[in-house]
Design a protein around this motif. Structure first.
Motif, short mmCIF file in Angstrom:
data_model
loop_
_atom_site.label_atom_id
_atom_site.label_comp_id
_atom_site.label_asym_id
_atom_site.label_seq_id
_atom_site.Cartn_x
_atom_site.Cartn_y
_atom_site.Cartn_z
N ILE A 65 0.84 -1.21 0.00
CA ILE A 65 0.00 0.00 0.00
C ILE A 65 0.87 1.25 0.00
N VAL A 69 0.58 3.83 -3.02
CA VAL A 69 -0.14 5.06 -2.73
C VAL A 69 0.80 6.24 -2.55
N THR A 85 -8.44 3.54 -5.77
CA THR A 85 -8.30 2.12 -5.44
C THR A 85 -9.34 1.25 -6.12
N LEU A 110 -4.22 -2.59 -5.05
CA LEU A 110 -4.69 -1.91 -3.85
C LEU A 110 -6.09 -2.39 -3.47
N ASN A 111 -6.93 -2.58 -4.48
CA ASN A 111 -8.27 -3.08 -4.24
C ASN A 111 -8.21 -4.44 -3.55
#
Length: 159
Positions: A65, A69, A85, A110-111
């Motif tokens: 993450i 991100v 996401t 990310l999902n």
């Protein structure tokens, strides 16, 4: 492991040699994997992220993450983060019927991390489970409830 095996013919010696090579390769890969995991853990600690404090996010997931991100401050809102996401629903309304469908856009890795975290939180006694079981959500089908990113999770990324 294979030091007790004493083959007597050429075929068995060849198989033992291949097995020794495979065991050595597995040990080498295990050392590389351990080093990579410790490097990722150090990077997560250095980033100052509090993601590992959230239920359902371990060190490796937090590393993924943080890497994907970057800074959460680059998103103007929780909705912008959800869109990035792929957890933000897309309106698919027709006439007076208001519906939303699952977005296939966004970062699928990310999902996946957020989905794993949500499933873990639902299975344990956490604020995520309370949110999932809240009375206002009971009328919503279970599949749609799992897609909703609880508002308090975005705040967890902010620290």
């Amino acid at each position: 492991m294979l030091h007790r095996v004493r083959p007597h013919d050429v075929a068995d010696r060849t198989l033992r040699g291949l097995a020794v090579d495979l065991v050595a390769e597995v040990r080498k890969l295990d050392r590389r994997s351990s080093k990579a995991a410790s490097d990722i853990e150090a990077a997560v600690v250095e980033s100052g992220s509090s993601l590992t404090e959230l239920c359902g996010i371990g060190t490796l997931t937090a590393g993924k993450i943080v890497a994907r991100v970057g800074s959460i401050h680059r998103f103007r809102s929780a909705a912008a983060f959800a869109s990035y996401t792929g957890t933000a629903p897309i309106e698919a309304s027709s006439g007076d019927v208001i519906r939303h469908r699952l977005s296939r856009a966004g970062d699928r890795q990310l999902n996946c991390c957020l989905h794993t975290m949500a499933i873990t939180q639902i299975s344990r006694d956490t604020p995520g489970r309370a949110f999932y079981r809240s009375p206002r959500r009971i009328r919503v089908p279970a599949l749609r409830r799992r897609r909703v990113l609880p508002p308090f999770l975005h705040r967890g990324f902010d620290r």
